[in-house]
Design a protein around this motif. Structure first.
Motif, short mmCIF file in Angstrom:
data_model
loop_
_atom_site.label_atom_id
_atom_site.label_comp_id
_atom_site.label_asym_id
_atom_site.label_seq_id
_atom_site.Cartn_x
_atom_site.Cartn_y
_atom_site.Cartn_z
N GLU A 62 62.64 27.82 20.50
CA GLU A 62 62.68 27.14 21.79
C GLU A 62 64.13 26.79 22.15
O GLU A 62 64.99 26.67 21.27
CB GLU A 62 61.88 25.83 21.74
CG GLU A 62 60.50 25.95 21.10
CD GLU A 62 59.46 26.56 22.01
OE1 GLU A 62 59.82 26.89 23.17
OE2 GLU A 62 58.30 26.71 21.57
N LEU A 63 64.39 26.62 23.42
CA LEU A 63 65.67 26.09 23.88
C LEU A 63 65.46 24.64 24.26
O LEU A 63 64.66 24.34 25.16
CB LEU A 63 66.18 26.88 25.10
CG LEU A 63 67.04 28.11 24.81
CD1 LEU A 63 67.43 28.77 26.13
CD2 LEU A 63 68.29 27.76 24.03
N THR A 120 68.22 26.16 14.76
CA THR A 120 68.11 25.04 13.83
C THR A 120 66.63 24.68 13.69
O THR A 120 65.78 25.19 14.44
CB THR A 120 68.89 23.81 14.33
OG1 THR A 120 68.28 23.34 15.52
CG2 THR A 120 70.33 24.16 14.62
N ILE A 121 66.34 23.80 12.76
CA ILE A 121 64.96 23.35 12.56
C ILE A 121 64.91 21.86 12.85
O ILE A 121 65.76 21.10 12.38
CB ILE A 121 64.49 23.64 11.12
CG1 ILE A 121 64.57 25.14 10.83
CG2 ILE A 121 63.06 23.14 10.91
CD1 ILE A 121 64.34 25.51 9.38
N ILE A 122 63.93 21.46 13.65
CA ILE A 122 63.80 20.04 14.00
C ILE A 122 62.37 19.56 13.79
O ILE A 122 61.43 20.35 13.78
CB ILE A 122 64.21 19.78 15.48
CG1 ILE A 122 63.25 20.47 16.44
CG2 ILE A 122 65.64 20.23 15.73
CD1 ILE A 122 63.43 20.06 17.91
N LEU A 143 67.03 16.53 13.59
CA LEU A 143 67.55 17.78 13.03
C LEU A 143 67.39 17.82 11.52
O LEU A 143 67.87 16.93 10.81
CB LEU A 143 69.02 17.94 13.39
CG LEU A 143 69.30 18.22 14.88
CD1 LEU A 143 70.63 17.62 15.29
CD2 LEU A 143 69.28 19.71 15.14
N ILE A 144 66.73 18.86 11.01
CA ILE A 144 66.67 19.07 9.55
C ILE A 144 67.96 19.73 9.09
O ILE A 144 68.56 19.35 8.10
CB ILE A 144 65.46 19.96 9.17
CG1 ILE A 144 64.17 19.40 9.73
CG2 ILE A 144 65.39 20.12 7.65
CD1 ILE A 144 63.80 18.03 9.22
N ASN A 145 68.37 20.74 9.83
CA ASN A 145 69.68 21.35 9.61
C ASN A 145 70.34 21.46 10.98
O ASN A 145 69.73 21.17 12.01
CB ASN A 145 69.55 22.73 8.94
CG ASN A 145 68.84 23.74 9.83
OD1 ASN A 145 68.02 23.38 10.66
ND2 ASN A 145 69.16 25.00 9.67
N GLY A 146 71.60 21.85 11.02
CA GLY A 146 72.26 22.02 12.31
C GLY A 146 72.83 20.75 12.90
O GLY A 146 73.16 20.71 14.10
N ASN A 147 72.97 19.69 12.09
CA ASN A 147 73.56 18.45 12.61
C ASN A 147 74.97 18.67 13.14
O ASN A 147 75.35 18.16 14.19
CB ASN A 147 73.59 17.38 11.50
CG ASN A 147 72.22 16.78 11.22
OD1 ASN A 147 71.84 15.79 11.82
ND2 ASN A 147 71.47 17.40 10.31
N VAL A 183 63.62 25.70 16.07
CA VAL A 183 62.22 25.90 15.68
C VAL A 183 61.67 24.49 15.46
O VAL A 183 62.25 23.70 14.71
CB VAL A 183 62.09 26.72 14.39
CG1 VAL A 183 60.64 26.73 13.91
CG2 VAL A 183 62.59 28.14 14.61
N ILE A 184 60.56 24.17 16.14
CA ILE A 184 60.00 22.81 16.06
C ILE A 184 58.89 22.79 15.01
O ILE A 184 57.92 23.56 15.08
CB ILE A 184 59.43 22.37 17.43
CG1 ILE A 184 60.53 22.48 18.51
CG2 ILE A 184 58.92 20.94 17.34
CD1 ILE A 184 60.02 22.22 19.92
#
Length: 433
Positions: A21-22, A90-92, A98-102, A127-128
């Motif tokens: 998703e964006l 990233t994964i949220i 944010l799980i990663n991509g902070n 990715v949610i």
């Protein structure tokens, strides 16, 4: 691509694709349980207050910790995204954490300042993870830690975790039931090792991260600063390397047989640790050896009685400064880093002098004993169990015979020289008697 397979639950095993998703960048939030800034968060929460990740003010604090952690890597990532954009999603969590991509969010926010209308920086590909009413339900704390651990090893201009932060992150994961074995199995370099080799790496990782962290905890407790981890390490210039080297010696000090070998009683261990911590606290020794070199040489320095005697004189130094030296002109107490600097400056002459004396004594002993050590090493090699003439290649026999002739010739020369010095020493003994 519209979808991707992430390393979550059994997605990779069954090839389950999740939508990309964006999401507007303003909807995403930093997680404080981020391995990269584990030491900063632990210190802040102990000294100030528990961070509320929903608070805008605390989100800014987390962002500041990230920004200050590794400016060089952050600049590298900024340039990468500016030229190539965001490559991987990233994964949220479903509520935007944010799980990663902070760091990607932080860098894209920074790029929006000079380019506020650039669509490339307004939205982040994500990715949610599932929510309450989705299949499988929301991730547990353990699953979130597992995801962070796995993606820590993937690359997209990511900053490496400093050893210190990684150690704290490892220990934090224990609290949600993720043991060290499970954490290491996420690392591709360990994942496919056989059990024997994996156990070796498990032991090494414990020695490289968890034992030094135990030493850090004792050091902070010794100074009355429990959990103030930000006083230990600021980027790559912290004291972590010194604690890594000292912890290896400390593990030996805990072993009674090894203490006997070093000639150390159990009662002396506390004094040795007191001296080690004071040297680490001073850090800048203004000699050719760095503080972690001194910690690495500590077993030799302590085994040498003369060196040990000089080092233990550091024990007399007072751990604290007088109250008035801890206050500025307005009567406010200096922060702990400034107190450390003042303490180091006040005690620099004594610490540097005693460390230099101890290392000079050790160096003199090494120089004095070197010839006999070389001879013993040479003899050990000649008597090695693999030194069997039957096993030599036929083509190497002439070379082997020449080598034995050279060894015999050199041995005769050395024996003649030693005999000469032996006679001279007898003459000198007789003369002085």
């Amino acid at each position: 691509p519209a979808t991707t397979v992430i390393d979550f639950r059994d997605d990779q095993n069954v090839g389950r694709e999740r939508n990309i998703e964006l999401v507007p960048i303003g909807l995403l939030r930093y997680r404080k349980d981020n391995g990269r800034i584990a030491s900063d968060i632990a210190s802040y929460e102990h000294f100030s207050s528990v961070l509320n990740e929903i608070s805008k003010e605390d989100q800014k604090k987390i962002r500041d910790f990230l920004w200050e952690k590794d400016p060089e890597k952050t600049s590298e990532l900024l340039n990468s995204i500016q030229h190539l954009g965001q490559k991987e999603p990233t994964i949220i969590t479903c509520d935007g954490f944010l799980i990663n991509g902070n760091r990607r969010k932080m860098v894209m926010e920074e790029l929006l300042k000079p380019f506020p209308n650039n669509e490339k920086y307004k939205n982040i590909k994500v990715v949610i993870l599932p929510g309450k009413n989705d299949e499988g339900g929301p991730p547990t704390l353990l699953e979130i830690e597992q995801l962070e651990n796995r993606y820590q090893y993937y690359s997209e201009g990511k900053a490496e975790y400093y050893g210190f932060d990684r150690a704290i992150s490892m220990r934090r994961k224990f609290g949600v039931g993720m043991n060290l074995r499970e954490q290491m199995k996420d690392d591709p370099q360990f994942a496919n090792l056989d059990e024997k080799d994996f156990k070796k790496e498990l032991k090494k990782t414990t020695a490289d991260f968890l034992y030094p962290l135990d030493c850090v905890d004792r050091y902070l407790s010794y100074l009355g600063r429990d959990f103030l981890y930000d006083t230990i390490s600021k980027g790559r210039e912290g004291r972590w390397e010194a604690f890594k080297d000292y912890s290896k010696f400390y593990q030996q000090l805990k072993d009674e047989k090894k203490r006997v070998k070093f000639g150390i009683s159990e009662e002396e261990v506390g004094n040795i640790e007191d001296v080690a911590f004071k040297i680490i606290r001073k850090r800048d020794l203004q000699i050719s050896r760095k503080v972690h070199d001194i910690m690495r040489d500590l077993p030799k320095l302590i085994t040498n009685k003369d060196s040990r005697k000089e080092l233990l004189k550091i024990k007399k130094i007072d751990l604290t400064l007088p109250k008035d030296e801890c206050l500025d002109k307005d009567g406010n107490e200096y922060d702990v880093l400034e107190i450390d600097r003042k303490w180091g400056k006040k005690n620099a002459e004594t610490i540097i002098r005693q460390v230099k004396k101890a290392t000079d004594l050790l160096d003199y002993k090494n120089i004095k004993e070197k010839p006999i050590n070389l001879l013993e090493d040479a003899l050990d090699k000649l008597n090695h169990k693999e030194m069997n003439p039957e096993n030599i290649n036929i083509s190497d026999i002439p070379k082997a015979m020449q080598s034995t002739d050279d060894i015999q010739s050199r041995a005769k020369e050395l024996r003649s020289e030693f005999y000469h010095y032996k006679k001279e020493s007898k003459k000198l003994n007789k003369k002085f008697k």
